[in-house]
Design a protein around this motif. Structure first.
Motif, PDB file in Angstrom:
ATOM      1  N   ARG A  70       0.848  -1.190   0.000  1.00  0.00           N
ATOM      2  CA  ARG A  70       0.000   0.000   0.000  1.00  0.00           C
ATOM      3  C   ARG A  70       0.886   1.243   0.000  1.00  0.00           C
ATOM      4  NH1 ARG A  70      -2.793  -3.695  -0.641  1.00  0.00           N
ATOM      5  NH2 ARG A  70      -4.823  -4.260   0.290  1.00  0.00           N
ATOM      6  N   GLY A  71       0.308   2.376  -0.387  1.00  0.00           N
ATOM      7  CA  GLY A  71       0.981   3.662  -0.274  1.00  0.00           C
ATOM      8  C   GLY A  71       2.292   3.714  -1.024  1.00  0.00           C
ATOM      9  N   ARG A  72       3.326   4.223  -0.361  1.00  0.00           N
ATOM     10  CA  ARG A  72       4.629   4.414  -0.985  1.00  0.00           C
ATOM     11  C   ARG A  72       5.226   3.099  -1.456  1.00  0.00           C
ATOM     12  NH1 ARG A  72       7.559   8.147  -3.729  1.00  0.00           N
ATOM     13  NH2 ARG A  72       9.392   6.935  -4.292  1.00  0.00           N
ATOM     14  N   LEU A  74       3.681   0.524  -2.575  1.00  0.00           N
ATOM     15  CA  LEU A  74       3.021   0.149  -3.824  1.00  0.00           C
ATOM     16  C   LEU A  74       3.556   0.982  -4.989  1.00  0.00           C
ATOM     17  CD1 LEU A  74       0.934  -1.324  -5.510  1.00  0.00           C
ATOM     18  CD2 LEU A  74      -0.807   0.274  -4.671  1.00  0.00           C
ATOM     19  N   ARG A  75       3.745   2.273  -4.764  1.00  0.00           N
ATOM     20  CA  ARG A  75       4.291   3.129  -5.826  1.00  0.00           C
ATOM     21  C   ARG A  75       5.704   2.688  -6.201  1.00  0.00           C
ATOM     22  NH1 ARG A  75       1.553   6.906  -2.659  1.00  0.00           N
ATOM     23  NH2 ARG A  75       3.460   7.636  -1.630  1.00  0.00           N
ATOM     24  N   ASP A  76       6.468   2.261  -5.205  1.00  0.00           N
ATOM     25  CA  ASP A  76       7.821   1.760  -5.487  1.00  0.00           C
ATOM     26  C   ASP A  76       7.759   0.497  -6.340  1.00  0.00           C
ATOM     27  OD1 ASP A  76       8.939   3.838  -4.067  1.00  0.00           O
ATOM     28  OD2 ASP A  76       9.354   2.640  -2.265  1.00  0.00           O
ATOM     29  N   ASN A 106       8.862   8.536 -10.051  1.00  0.00           N
ATOM     30  CA  ASN A 106       8.896   7.817  -8.771  1.00  0.00           C
ATOM     31  C   ASN A 106      10.291   7.696  -8.186  1.00  0.00           C
ATOM     32  OD1 ASN A 106       6.199   7.460  -8.346  1.00  0.00           O
ATOM     33  ND2 ASN A 106       6.112   5.394  -9.197  1.00  0.00           N
ATOM     34  N   THR A 110       8.634  14.891  -4.637  1.00  0.00           N
ATOM     35  CA  THR A 110       7.386  15.392  -5.206  1.00  0.00           C
ATOM     36  C   THR A 110       7.530  16.830  -5.687  1.00  0.00           C
ATOM     37  OG1 THR A 110       6.140  13.951  -3.737  1.00  0.00           O
ATOM     38  CG2 THR A 110       4.932  15.753  -4.759  1.00  0.00           C
TER      39      THR A 110
END
Length: 284
Positions: A70-72, A74-76, A106, A110
């Motif tokens: 989840r969250g970071r 998952l983005r990774d 990524n 940001t």
């Protein structure tokens, strides 16, 4: 690191798109997933990338359970597991170089992403990726002005910018002519061989899967009905995967062929310095 699917299932209402699929894929394999439209190929890849959540089962990469991220985290994972789509997913009004640089989002804070600020090193990296795909001359053109084959190569260059551990390609040559299809498949195979990156690609054409893939997975009605080496894919298994034609004959593997010989020039001095070689000379 090994990649593993354990009894992965995805339901859409009463429809089971992927049914209890289990696979174990060692690092560095090039895997082709074949099957009729609606067999579950695209849903399978989208679950791996977590664009679609599995209804049940689990996905593992090394020590990480991908299906629970989840969250970071998952983005990774979506950074490390680059996705290449049939429809390219570029921003048509932006130039090619900027589209490729978007693959770094990524990897950076940001604030820099919001300001659309990219470092000199990132720009050099993007140019090198375009050179590797043989389309560096398009860097300042709007992406929407390129041909389909060129746009797909831009999408591959963008995926390279993610520095992925795995590449997923969802029907990457379905909308391309045979010449451009070969260029794109050569690019994916080159990434697999030179970087040792696992590549999993959905394909419609059997001859392409046989030519480029170390392993072929055949799907029918959401289930895996074949998993093996290309030479083990017999006519009987092909009929099991695709069914038969109305006259009972088998599938013509040459309907959309990528078996075209393409001459390639020697690398330019700039490419040799960058440590890359061109994959194709054609810019069709």
């Amino acid at each position: 690191m090994r990649f593993e699917l354990r009894d992965i299932t995805r339901r859409f209402g009463d429809n089971v798109a992927v049914n209890a699929v289990s696979l174990d894929i060692p690092q560095g394999e090039m895997v082709g997933v074949i099957g009729r439209s609606g067999a579950g190929k695209s849903t399978l890849l989208r679950m791996i990338n977590r664009l679609v959540q599995p209804s049940s089962g689990s996905i593992h990469f090394g020590d990480a359970e991908v299906s629970s991220l989840r969250g970071r985290a998952l983005r990774d994972w979506q950074r490390d597991c680059a996705m290449i789509f049939q429809q390219f997913n570029l921003v048509p009004r932006l130039d090619v170089l900027t589209n490729v640089l978007l693959g770094r989002l990524n990897h950076r804070p940001t604030t820099l992403s919001i300001l659309n600020y990219f470092t000199r090193e990132e720009r050099i990296m993007a140019i090198a990726a375009l050179e590797r795909l043989g389309i560096e001359q398009t860097a300042l053109q709007p992406a929407g002005t390129l041909s389909g084959g060129q746009q797909q190569r831009v999408a591959i260059a963008r995926a390279l910018m993610q520095e992925p551990k795995m590449v997923l390609a969802d029907e990457p040559i379905a909308s391309l002519d045979p010449l451009n299809a070969k260029i794109v498949m050569d690019a994916l195979r080159d990434i697999n061989v030179r970087e040792g990156i696992t590549v999993i690609t959905n394909l419609h054409t059997l001859d392409t899967a046989r030519t480029y893939c170390d392993r072929i997975i055949g799907m029918a009605q959401g289930s895996v009905v074949f998993d093996g080496r290309p030479e083990a894919l017999t006519a009987d298994i092909v009929r099991q995967i695709y069914g038969a034609n109305a006259d009972g004959s088998g599938i013509d593997e040459g309907m959309t062929s990528t078996s075209i010989e393409i001459s390639r020039p020697k690398a330019t001095a700039a490419r040799q310095v960058a440590g890359f070689r061109p994959l194709a000379a054609a810019d069709a």
